[in-house]
Structures are given as structure tokens and as C-alpha cells.
Design a protein around this motif. Structure first.
Motif, PDB file in Angstrom:
ATOM      1  N   ARG A 173       1.005  -1.195  -0.145  1.00 44.38           N
ATOM      2  CA  ARG A 173       0.259   0.000   0.283  1.00 44.38           C
ATOM      3  C   ARG A 173       0.791   1.175  -0.203  1.00 44.38           C
ATOM      4  N   GLY A 174       1.751   1.010   0.684  1.00 43.25           N
ATOM      5  CA  GLY A 174       2.737   2.614   0.339  1.00 43.25           C
ATOM      6  C   GLY A 174       2.305   3.748   0.994  1.00 43.25           C
ATOM      7  N   GLU A 175       3.152   4.997   0.232  1.00 48.86           N
ATOM      8  CA  GLU A 175       2.533   6.413   0.758  1.00 48.86           C
ATOM      9  C   GLU A 175       1.015   6.213   0.709  1.00 48.86           C
ATOM     10  N   VAL A 176      -0.059   5.582  -0.836  1.00 49.32           N
ATOM     11  CA  VAL A 176      -1.214   5.638  -0.619  1.00 49.32           C
ATOM     12  C   VAL A 176      -2.072   5.051   0.344  1.00 49.32           C
ATOM     13  N   GLY A 177      -1.486   4.174   0.793  1.00 52.69           N
ATOM     14  CA  GLY A 177      -2.344   3.996   2.055  1.00 52.69           C
ATOM     15  C   GLY A 177      -1.804   5.086   3.427  1.00 52.69           C
ATOM     16  N   LEU A 178      -1.314   5.566   3.664  1.00 51.60           N
ATOM     17  CA  LEU A 178      -0.873   6.805   4.364  1.00 51.60           C
ATOM     18  C   LEU A 178      -1.431   7.665   3.753  1.00 51.60           C
ATOM     19  N   VAL A 179      -1.614   8.187   2.766  1.00 48.65           N
ATOM     20  CA  VAL A 179      -2.633   8.968   2.694  1.00 48.65           C
ATOM     21  C   VAL A 179      -3.821   9.386   3.103  1.00 48.65           C
ATOM     22  N   PHE A 180      -4.797   7.851   2.959  1.00 46.25           N
ATOM     23  CA  PHE A 180      -6.251   7.673   2.985  1.00 46.25           C
ATOM     24  C   PHE A 180      -6.516   7.636   4.183  1.00 46.25           C
ATOM     25  N   ALA A 181      -4.973   6.785   5.417  1.00 46.30           N
ATOM     26  CA  ALA A 181      -5.368   7.482   6.736  1.00 46.30           C
ATOM     27  C   ALA A 181      -5.295   8.484   7.090  1.00 46.30           C
ATOM     28  N   GLY A 182      -4.240   9.625   6.498  1.00 48.62           N
ATOM     29  CA  GLY A 182      -4.325  10.833   7.318  1.00 48.62           C
ATOM     30  C   GLY A 182      -5.668  11.232   6.820  1.00 48.62           C
ATOM     31  N   ILE A 183      -6.338  11.619   5.498  1.00 51.14           N
ATOM     32  CA  ILE A 183      -7.590  12.298   5.180  1.00 51.14           C
ATOM     33  C   ILE A 183      -8.608  11.828   6.012  1.00 51.14           C
ATOM     34  N   GLY A 184      -8.315  10.811   6.668  1.00 49.66           N
ATOM     35  CA  GLY A 184      -9.631  10.283   6.936  1.00 49.66           C
ATOM     36  C   GLY A 184      -9.578  10.823   8.042  1.00 49.66           C
ATOM     37  N   ALA A 185      -8.484  10.002   9.134  1.00 52.52           N
ATOM     38  CA  ALA A 185      -8.309  11.081  10.887  1.00 52.52           C
ATOM     39  C   ALA A 185      -8.482  12.700  11.042  1.00 52.52           C
ATOM     40  N   ALA A 186      -7.523  13.509   9.955  1.00 56.77           N
ATOM     41  CA  ALA A 186      -8.146  14.624   9.746  1.00 56.77           C
ATOM     42  C   ALA A 186      -9.494  15.112   9.531  1.00 56.77           C
ATOM     43  N   SER A 187     -10.183  14.383   8.733  1.00 57.82           N
ATOM     44  CA  SER A 187     -11.763  14.702   8.752  1.00 57.82           C
ATOM     45  C   SER A 187     -12.811  14.684  10.004  1.00 57.82           C
ATOM     46  N   GLY A 188     -11.316  13.227  10.946  1.00 57.15           N
ATOM     47  CA  GLY A 188     -12.223  12.424  11.593  1.00 57.15           C
ATOM     48  C   GLY A 188     -13.836  12.221  12.027  1.00 57.15           C
ATOM     49  N   VAL A 189     -13.726  10.801  10.459  1.00 62.14           N
ATOM     50  CA  VAL A 189     -13.692   9.731  10.012  1.00 62.14           C
ATOM     51  C   VAL A 189     -13.484   8.803  11.186  1.00 62.14           C
ATOM     52  N   LEU A 190     -12.049   9.082  10.938  1.00 62.82           N
ATOM     53  CA  LEU A 190     -11.174   7.473  11.498  1.00 62.82           C
ATOM     54  C   LEU A 190     -10.875   8.060  13.117  1.00 62.82           C
ATOM     55  N   ASP A 191     -11.470   6.839  13.829  1.00 57.52           N
ATOM     56  CA  ASP A 191     -10.756   6.986  15.249  1.00 57.52           C
ATOM     57  C   ASP A 191      -9.767   6.395  15.374  1.00 57.52           C
ATOM     58  N   LYS A 192      -8.407   7.178  16.590  1.00 58.21           N
ATOM     59  CA  LYS A 192      -7.138   7.249  17.098  1.00 58.21           C
ATOM     60  C   LYS A 192      -7.288   5.307  16.936  1.00 58.21           C
ATOM     61  N   PRO A 193      -8.237   4.249  17.124  1.00 58.79           N
ATOM     62  CA  PRO A 193      -8.127   2.795  16.621  1.00 58.79           C
ATOM     63  C   PRO A 193      -7.847   2.263  15.753  1.00 58.79           C
ATOM     64  N   LEU A 194      -8.871   2.872  14.829  1.00 58.71           N
ATOM     65  CA  LEU A 194      -8.999   2.587  13.760  1.00 58.71           C
ATOM     66  C   LEU A 194      -7.765   3.220  12.746  1.00 58.71           C
TER      67      LEU A 194
END
Length: 463
Positions: free
Chosen positions: A406-427
Motif C-alpha cells: 500500500r505504501g504512501e498511498v495507504g498513508l494518504v487515506f489514513a491521513g485524510i480520514g483522521a483529519a476529517s474526523g471519520v477515523l478514531d485513534k484505534p482505526l
């Protein structure tokens, strides 16, 4: 490597993610030398890490790119803090580079500015590095071979997106009782494939032009486009609960038009390019026009809300059709040797292994979810090799493994999800763990999958 700023004017995502400190803040005459010093120190650490990691990896018969990624982890936020980035939450006090600069005279009041600007320059160099990498991969590929495997590559890409997305989303909802939108976002993160990492490993193994290599690269390119579309959908859901159909249709049409148009462009561009190169008399008469073309294609792709690396890859495919392709390939290699390691070490440096610490309650919950995501992430891509029917002699295992990182692309998904408030810390932690593991296991597994083919290629040379 998703151009999120141009695709998603999303108020849920803070402007700081998209606003470049390099553009927003002009260094004063006092701080400019320190910014340059910070960049130079960072590059020293990057090149030392890249070379040591690559050489050690080669000694144990692993792909050098894996050594560069591991070396990046060592010098990054997880260990030595020689290379840290503010977008990952680091501050100037976390950076060894800033500490060294303070020792040689950096004004304490300017530390955050110098840290932000020097980090941004390194990030830009890393982006240019991956653009050069994909341009080089395009030069080493064969557009006719890619066209031959086009249907199979599309099948691999579609299965590799749909299978992990559906399995991940449904599993998180049914097994973990997760709300729909966070589950959808996590499922979307499972769809990514890092074309940069996979293509580099294929090149190192000498398998880039094999049928399997061409299918993997073609599928990864299509997967990158599909990833942008999937992210557009889930970002719309996170923002309004609805999908922006107009934006979705635009992305699909623009991606199709760009890739198809690039293929047809090669038929009319090749002779003109060679004629121009032969008329130039100064140094760089071949490589400079080629880079102008590659950067123009990357800019065009970026301007229409696609990936810059897709444009660079398409440029490489077009120029691979010219009579100068072998000479050009040799001239691009030294440039790639300078810039590409910055990308791989930076990817590793951004990985925070603290999410693997089970002593934190949030991490323990994340580790359980991560175990599920990892299984889905691996199986969801591994099955893509068996989605191709009617090809008896094809290495299906290699194709499936090639789609795993997944590399850097997967980290982008995680970063956007966290910044938008959709993802909590465990997820969020679970997604990062999944990205880390899939990124690091793919290179050695790909070497294993191609082991028999490597021996067959080497035997005639030995005899």
C-alpha cells in the motif's frame, strides 16, 4: 501519491494539509541560509541511510528498495529523528537536524519556520523523485506489451479494488460493529497499491518486461486511477453523506481520456522528439527535452486532478517508442539514482512504529482491528492473480503479491480520514499498521515468487 488538494475542497480537512509552507511563508534573508543548511543535512542523512540500507539488504539477498524503506524507518520518527515531517505531527524540537542547526547558530525564534520550510523542500524533492521513478519505469516498459495485457491488467485492478473494499467494509461492520462511514473509509484504504514500490522491485528483479511484470504495472496504474475515484466517493460520504456524481463522472472521463490520449500521442510525437534532440548541440540535448516532456505530462495530469506520476509514466511509455529510447534510458538512470532514494527513505521515515506498542489501550484495540485488515489486505490482492482465466503458464502468485504493497498511498487515506474526523485513534492505528506490514512484506515475497524465473533467466548467461 494522490493529488488531494485539487480533488477535494473539503472543509472537513484542515487547510494545513494542503497549504505548502514553502508557498505560504517566504524565508527571510536571515533564515534562508539555515533552510538550505537544513535541507543539505537532511539529504546527507537520506543518502547515508539509502546506501547503507540498500547494501545491507543486498547482502542478505533482499531487494535494495526494502533496505531503503527500513533505513528510512531507522532515521525517521520511529527511531533516530534525523528525518521528521511536521505533517506527521512532529515539531522542530523533535528534529535532530534542527538541534544541529541550533548548535551552529540558528535563532530559537526561527526554529519552527526553518523546520517547516526545510521539511517541505525535502517533501517536494521526494515527489520529484517518484515522478522520475515512474518516468524511468515507463521508459523500461513496452507500450505494445502493456496493450497486450490491458484487459488482464484491468481485471486484476478491478478485483484488487472491489475484493478488499467489500470484504473490509462488511467485516468491520459485522464483526466489529463499526459505523458505516468509518468502515467504508477503512475499506477504501485497503484498495490502494503503491506503483512506486512494486515497479522498483520488478525492475531490480529484471521482471519489469515479463508478462507478469507488465500486468502488475498496468494494473497498478489502473488501480491508482480507481483509488482516486474511490477516495472521491468516500470523501463525499464523509462530508455530506452523499456522493458528488458530477465530480465522480469528471474523474472517470478525464482519467480515461488522459491515458488513451497519451497512447495515441506517441504515434505522432516520436519523430518530432528525435528531430528536436538531434538539432540541439549543447549538453543534455536528449535528456533535457525528455524531462521537459515528462514534467509537462505530469503537470497536465495534476492539472486535471489526476496523479502527476501517471503523467510521468505515460511520458516514459511514449518516449520508449522512439529510436533514442536506449540512450535516453541510460541518461535517466543517474538522475533517478539521485532523486529516487529521497522518496523511498521519506516513505519509511514517515512510518510511526509506536502504533505497534501494545501497552497503549488504544493501540491494543487497533492491533486487533489491524490483524483483520492485514488478512483482508493480503488475501484481497493475492486473489487477483487467479482472476485471470485462460493463461496456463502465468505466474499468478507473483501478480497477486505485486499488488499487495500500500505504501504512501495507504498513508494518504489514513491521513485524510483522521483529519476529517471519520477515523478514531484505534482505526487510524489499524490502517497504519496494515500499510506498514503490506509495504514491507511485499518486496521479499515478490523475490520469492519470481525465484524460479530468475534462475531460468540467469542460466543461459552462465553457460
Amino acid at each position: 501519491m494522490i493529488n488531494l488538494a485539487s480533488i477535494f475542497p473539503n472543509p472537513l480537512v484542515p487547510d494545513c494539509i494542503f497549504t505548502s509552507p514553502l508557498l505560504a511563508t517566504e524565508p527571510s534573508s536571515e533564515t534562508a541560509p539555515m533552510v538550505l543548511a537544513g535541507v543539505l543535512l537532511s539529504l546527507i542523512f537520506i543518502y547515508l541511510a539509502s546506501k547503507l540500507g540498500g547494501e545491507l539488504s543486498k547482502l542478505v539477498d533482499l531487494p535494495p528498495v526494502l533496505g531503503e524503506l527500513v533505513a528510512g524507518v531507522v532515521v525517521g520518527v520511529s527511531a533516530l529523528h534525523l528525518l521528521v515531517f511536521p505533517e506527521a505531527g512532529a515539531v522542530a524540537g523533535d528534529s535532530v537536524v534542527i538541534t544541529i542547526l541550533q548548535f551552529v547558530g540558528l535563532n530559537p525564534e526561527s526554529t519552527e519556520e526553518v523546520f517547516a520550510l526545510s521539511s517541505e523542500v525535502v517533501s517536494v524533492l521526494a515527489e520529484i523523485g517518484v515522478i522520475i521513478l515512474l518516468f524511468e519505469i515507463g521508459l523500461e516498459s513496452d507500450i505494445r506489451e502493456l496493450q497486450k495485457v490491458g484487459v488482464r491488467a484491468a481485471i486484476v485492478a478491478i478485483v484488487g479494488v472491489v475484493a478488499p473494499f467489500v470484504a473490509g467494509t462488511v467485516g468491520l461492520v459485522l464483526i466489529f460493529g463499526m459505523p458505516t462511514i468509518p468502515a467504508v473509509f477503512a475499506g477504501a484504504a485497503l484498495t490502494a497499491t503503491s506503483i512506486g514500490i512494486t515497479s522498483k522491485v520488478l525492475s531490480e528483479l529484471g521482471q519489469l518486461k515479463s508478462t507478469e511484470g507488465q500486468i502488475i504495472v498496468g494494473a497498478a496504474v489502473i488501480d491508482d486511477v480507481l483509488g482516486i475515484i474511490v477516495l472521491a466517493v468516500v470523501a463525499s460520504l464523509a462530508k455530506t453523506g452523499e456522493v458528488d456524481i458530477v465530480n465522480l463522472v469528471y474523474l472517470i472521463l478525464s482519467a480515461t481520456a488522459f491515458l488513451v490520449g497519451s497512447i495515441f500521442l506517441g504515434k505522432f510525437f516520436n519523430k518530432s522528439f528525435v528531430a528536436i534532440a538531434e538539432k540541439l548541440q549543447t549538453r543534455g540535448n536528449l535528456v533535457i527535452p525528455a524531462l521537459i516532456f515528462a514534467f509537462s505530462m505530469a503537470f497536465l495530469a495534476n492539472a486535471i486532478h489526476l496523479e502527476a506520476i501517471l503523467g510521468a509514466f505515460a511520458a516514459g511509455l511514449v518516449l520508449d517508442e522512439t529510436d533514442k529510447r536506449k540512450e535516453l534510458d541510460q541518461q535517466v538512470i543517474p538522475i533517478a539514482d539521485i532523486l529516487v532514494p529521497i522518496f523511498f527513505v521519506s516513505v519509511g521515515a514517515r512510518v510511526d512504529l509506536s502504533v505497534l506498542n501494545p501497552s497503549s489501550a488504544a493501540n491494543r484495540q487497533g492491533l486487533i482491528i489491524a490483524a483483520f485488515l492485514i488478512v483482508v489486505a493480503i488475501i484481497g490482492k493475492l486473489i487477483t492473480g487467479w482472476a485471470i482465466v485462460g493463461q496456463e503458464k502465468i505466474n499468478r502468485l507473483a501478480i497477486g503479491i505485486g499488488m499487495i504493497p500500500r505504501g504512501e498511498v495507504g498513508l494518504v487515506f489514513a491521513g485524510i480520514g483522521a483529519a476529517s474526523g471519520v477515523l478514531d485513534k484505534p482505526l487510524q492505528a489499524a490502517i497504519i499498521i496494515m500499510v506498514i506490514l503490506t509495504t514491507f512484506i511485499a518486496p521479499p515475497l515478490l523475490r520469492f515468487a519470481f525465484k524460479g524465473e530468475e534462475q531460468l533467466v540467469e542460466q543461459p548467461e552462465l553457460s
